[in-house]
Design a protein around this motif. Structure first.
Motif, mmCIF file in Angstrom:
data_model
loop_
_atom_site.group_PDB
_atom_site.id
_atom_site.type_symbol
_atom_site.label_atom_id
_atom_site.label_comp_id
_atom_site.label_asym_id
_atom_site.label_seq_id
_atom_site.Cartn_x
_atom_site.Cartn_y
_atom_site.Cartn_z
ATOM 1 N N MET A 177 -18.143 3.123 -26.792
ATOM 2 C CA MET A 177 -17.952 3.855 -25.797
ATOM 3 C C MET A 177 -18.983 4.077 -24.575
ATOM 4 S SD MET A 177 -15.701 6.945 -27.531
ATOM 5 C CE MET A 177 -15.547 8.017 -25.781
ATOM 6 N N TYR A 178 -20.147 3.971 -25.032
ATOM 7 C CA TYR A 178 -21.342 4.387 -24.293
ATOM 8 C C TYR A 178 -22.376 3.208 -24.014
ATOM 9 C CZ TYR A 178 -25.480 7.106 -22.801
ATOM 10 O OH TYR A 178 -26.473 7.538 -22.072
ATOM 11 N N ILE A 179 -22.841 2.999 -22.749
ATOM 12 C CA ILE A 179 -23.916 2.083 -22.197
ATOM 13 C C ILE A 179 -24.917 2.755 -21.963
ATOM 14 C CG2 ILE A 179 -24.115 0.085 -20.617
ATOM 15 C CD1 ILE A 179 -21.409 -0.008 -19.965
ATOM 16 N N PRO A 180 -25.983 2.693 -23.151
ATOM 17 C CA PRO A 180 -27.202 3.329 -22.661
ATOM 18 C C PRO A 180 -28.009 3.184 -21.554
ATOM 19 C CG PRO A 180 -27.024 2.497 -25.050
ATOM 20 C CD PRO A 180 -25.926 2.017 -24.164
ATOM 21 N N SER A 181 -27.995 1.685 -21.203
ATOM 22 C CA SER A 181 -28.697 1.302 -20.149
ATOM 23 C C SER A 181 -28.422 1.883 -18.621
ATOM 24 C CB SER A 181 -28.806 -0.416 -20.181
ATOM 25 O OG SER A 181 -27.470 -0.877 -19.905
ATOM 26 N N MET A 182 -26.992 2.180 -18.838
ATOM 27 C CA MET A 182 -26.456 2.698 -17.607
ATOM 28 C C MET A 182 -26.292 4.182 -17.625
ATOM 29 S SD MET A 182 -24.084 -0.634 -16.360
ATOM 30 C CE MET A 182 -24.120 -0.098 -14.849
ATOM 31 N N ARG A 184 -23.939 5.782 -19.061
ATOM 32 C CA ARG A 184 -22.635 6.283 -18.551
ATOM 33 C C ARG A 184 -21.415 5.589 -19.872
ATOM 34 N NH1 ARG A 184 -19.967 1.711 -16.909
ATOM 35 N NH2 ARG A 184 -21.083 0.297 -15.797
ATOM 36 N N THR A 185 -20.106 6.025 -19.583
ATOM 37 C CA THR A 185 -19.456 5.194 -20.733
ATOM 38 C C THR A 185 -18.940 3.820 -20.076
ATOM 39 O OG1 THR A 185 -17.442 6.655 -19.234
ATOM 40 C CG2 THR A 185 -18.280 7.479 -21.390
ATOM 41 N N ASN A 186 -18.631 3.133 -20.939
ATOM 42 C CA ASN A 186 -18.002 1.732 -20.637
ATOM 43 C C ASN A 186 -16.586 1.883 -19.772
ATOM 44 O OD1 ASN A 186 -17.803 -0.749 -20.450
ATOM 45 N ND2 ASN A 186 -17.749 -1.190 -22.826
ATOM 46 N N TYR A 187 -16.292 0.798 -19.033
ATOM 47 C CA TYR A 187 -15.308 0.849 -18.106
ATOM 48 C C TYR A 187 -13.766 0.845 -19.268
ATOM 49 C CZ TYR A 187 -17.552 -0.351 -14.088
ATOM 50 O OH TYR A 187 -18.656 -0.322 -13.044
ATOM 51 N N ALA A 278 -11.956 -3.684 -8.218
ATOM 52 C CA ALA A 278 -11.357 -4.284 -9.219
ATOM 53 C C ALA A 278 -12.179 -4.710 -10.578
ATOM 54 C CB ALA A 278 -10.786 -5.735 -8.710
ATOM 55 N N GLY A 279 -11.619 -4.547 -11.639
ATOM 56 C CA GLY A 279 -12.601 -4.713 -13.033
ATOM 57 C C GLY A 279 -13.236 -3.628 -13.291
ATOM 58 N N SER A 280 -13.221 -2.595 -12.820
ATOM 59 C CA SER A 280 -14.010 -1.095 -13.005
ATOM 60 C C SER A 280 -12.654 -0.031 -13.481
ATOM 61 C CB SER A 280 -14.882 -0.813 -11.994
ATOM 62 O OG SER A 280 -14.111 -0.200 -10.704
ATOM 63 N N SER A 281 -13.563 1.291 -13.625
ATOM 64 C CA SER A 281 -12.426 2.405 -14.025
ATOM 65 C C SER A 281 -13.496 3.553 -13.642
ATOM 66 C CB SER A 281 -12.030 2.199 -15.349
ATOM 67 O OG SER A 281 -13.089 2.660 -16.187
ATOM 68 N N MET A 282 -12.762 4.876 -13.683
ATOM 69 C CA MET A 282 -13.531 5.871 -13.786
ATOM 70 C C MET A 282 -14.410 5.928 -15.087
ATOM 71 S SD MET A 282 -12.531 6.870 -10.824
ATOM 72 C CE MET A 282 -13.498 8.464 -11.014
ATOM 73 N N THR A 283 -15.517 6.667 -14.999
ATOM 74 C CA THR A 283 -16.344 6.658 -16.221
ATOM 75 C C THR A 283 -17.214 8.123 -16.312
ATOM 76 O OG1 THR A 283 -18.462 6.268 -14.566
ATOM 77 C CG2 THR A 283 -17.362 4.257 -15.882
ATOM 78 N N TYR A 284 -17.786 8.431 -17.247
ATOM 79 C CA TYR A 284 -18.073 9.645 -17.866
ATOM 80 C C TYR A 284 -19.805 9.639 -17.905
ATOM 81 C CZ TYR A 284 -19.050 14.318 -20.019
ATOM 82 O OH TYR A 284 -19.815 15.498 -20.423
ATOM 83 N N GLU A 285 -20.574 10.357 -17.381
ATOM 84 C CA GLU A 285 -21.997 10.292 -17.652
ATOM 85 C C GLU A 285 -22.298 11.684 -18.549
ATOM 86 O OE1 GLU A 285 -24.523 9.693 -14.232
ATOM 87 O OE2 GLU A 285 -23.068 8.974 -13.264
#
Length: 393
Positions: A177-182, A184-187, A278-285
């Motif tokens: 679910m999580y992308i540490p470098s960014m 935030r959560t994944n798309y 396109a190709g993205s979504s809402m994310t959570y930080e």
């Protein structure tokens, strides 16, 4: 025959009082909005007199050009507003909508990433999971209030923080679910996202339609069902309701569970929304910040007088001026100025609610006094009035 006439008279009197209360609630809310907007304009004048008119024009009209986003941002605050308003009807203050919202969002995210389901039902299951998450988090203050008589405000505030820290910890520890470098959560996979309504330049989706339908269902439950009557009766007077045979403890738990479900749905609708990119979504930080949409729901409920239909319009209005407020930055104003306007509107809405209740009570007492006066009118006066009317004929 006399009893039937008395019943009709009471029905008409009650209808008249309700119309007076409804009109006074509407005018009070309208007055609160006008005062809040004028206060915002005065602040703009003090902060930057040269651009005050342009900034205020953005606040008033900016939302028209971003109507799709008005609908999108109105969806979560409509759900948290319905959550707070529903609890209000029971005499409870659900200040824990933020925690329930966050927990619902996490449950929806977890199903979106960790469950392997057919694309046709995956997004539906994710939404229902969000509802379950909110229900569980609403159950906690409900059970404490019902069985131990612990004030729901205290437990709700505690569950706000517990929910926020717990969700942030669980997301950071999940590699899928999580992308540490960014940070935030994944798309979210596209097939799990709620279907878009196709308005260009916005994230608006079928979530807003679901939210409006839920508000209508809540109105029917509160106004047309025995369960809704019991909730309102318990909210007006818990002891009288229990004396009449209503299960107050059960109703408290059910109310908080339903309120939590509504907030949880708000979180699911917000996070599962499609992105215009396109190709993205809402994310959570996960940055240890309580969800503001839960507290905005309190404003929505107050402005809508805790009425499900009124809450729809108040959510749209607050979202509308928020979108215009963000555009005020184009002429040098901080977007936070609109939060100041909303705060003033909330203050006067709460004051207006008190005035509306007092006004309704005044007319109720006045009608009762007039009725008592007519009932105690001497027989001789009544006969005299009849003779005069016959003479006029």
């Amino acid at each position: 025959m006399q009893d039937k006439n008395d019943m009709n008279s009471k029905t008409k009197e009650k209808k008249k009082i309700n119309e007076i209360k409804g009109f006074s609630s509407f005018t009070s809310a309208l007055m609160a909005i006008v005062i809040g907007l004028l206060f915002g304009f005065i602040v703009m004048l003090l902060a930057n007199p040269n651009n005050a008119v342009a900034g205020f024009r953005y606040v008033l009209l900016g939302g028209l050009s971003r109507f799709g986003n008005v609908l999108y941002f109105a969806t979560p605050i409509l759900m948290t507003g319905l959550s707070v308003a529903f609890a209000f009807k029971m005499g409870l203050f659900n200040i824990g909508a933020s925690g329930q919202y966050t927990m619902g969002m996490f449950f929806a995210l977890y199903v979106a990433f960790m469950f392997n389901l057919p694309p046709s039902i995956h997004w539906i299951v994710a939404i229902l999971a969000g509802m379950v998450g909110g229900m569980l988090w609403g159950f906690i203050p409900g059970i404490f209030k019902s069985l131990l008589n612990v004030n729901e405000v205290i437990t709700s505030i505690m569950t706000n923080y517990i929910g926020m820290y717990l969700v942030d910890m669980l997301i950071r520890s999940n590699e899928v679910m999580y992308i540490p470098s960014m940070t935030r959560t994944n798309y979210i996979p596209q097939h799990v996202q709620i279907r878009s309504l196709g308005i260009a330049g916005s994230n608006v989706n079928f979530g807003v339609i679901f939210a409006i339908l839920i508000a209508i269902v809540l109105y029917i439950i509160l106004q047309k069902t025995t369960f809704g009557y019991e909730l309102k009766a318990t909210g007006y007077n818990k002891h009288a309701a229990e004396y009449a045979g209503m299960n107050g403890k059960r109703n408290i738990i059910l109310t908080m569970v339903i309120a939590g479900a509504l907030s949880g749905l708000g979180g699911a609708f917000a996070i599962l929304a499609p992105s215009e990119i396109a190709g993205s979504s809402m994310t959570y930080e996960p940055i240890n910040v309580i969800a503001v949409n839960g507290f905005n729901g309190i404003a929505v409920a107050l402005l809508g007088n805790s009425h499900p239909i009124g809450t729809i319009f108040s959510a749209l209005f607050i979202s509308y001026i928020q979108r215009g407020g963000t555009l005020a930055s184009l002429v040098g104003y901080k977007p936070e100025i609109i939060d100041l306007v909303i705060s003033v509107i909330i203050y006067f809405s709460a004051f207006a609610a008190i005035m509306s209740s007092a006004l309704g009570g005044f007319f109720t007492r006045r009608n009762k006094k007039e009725k008592d006066k007519s009932d105690t009118q001497p027989v001789e006066d009544i006969e005299h009035d009849i003779i005069n009317k016959e003479a006029e004929k």
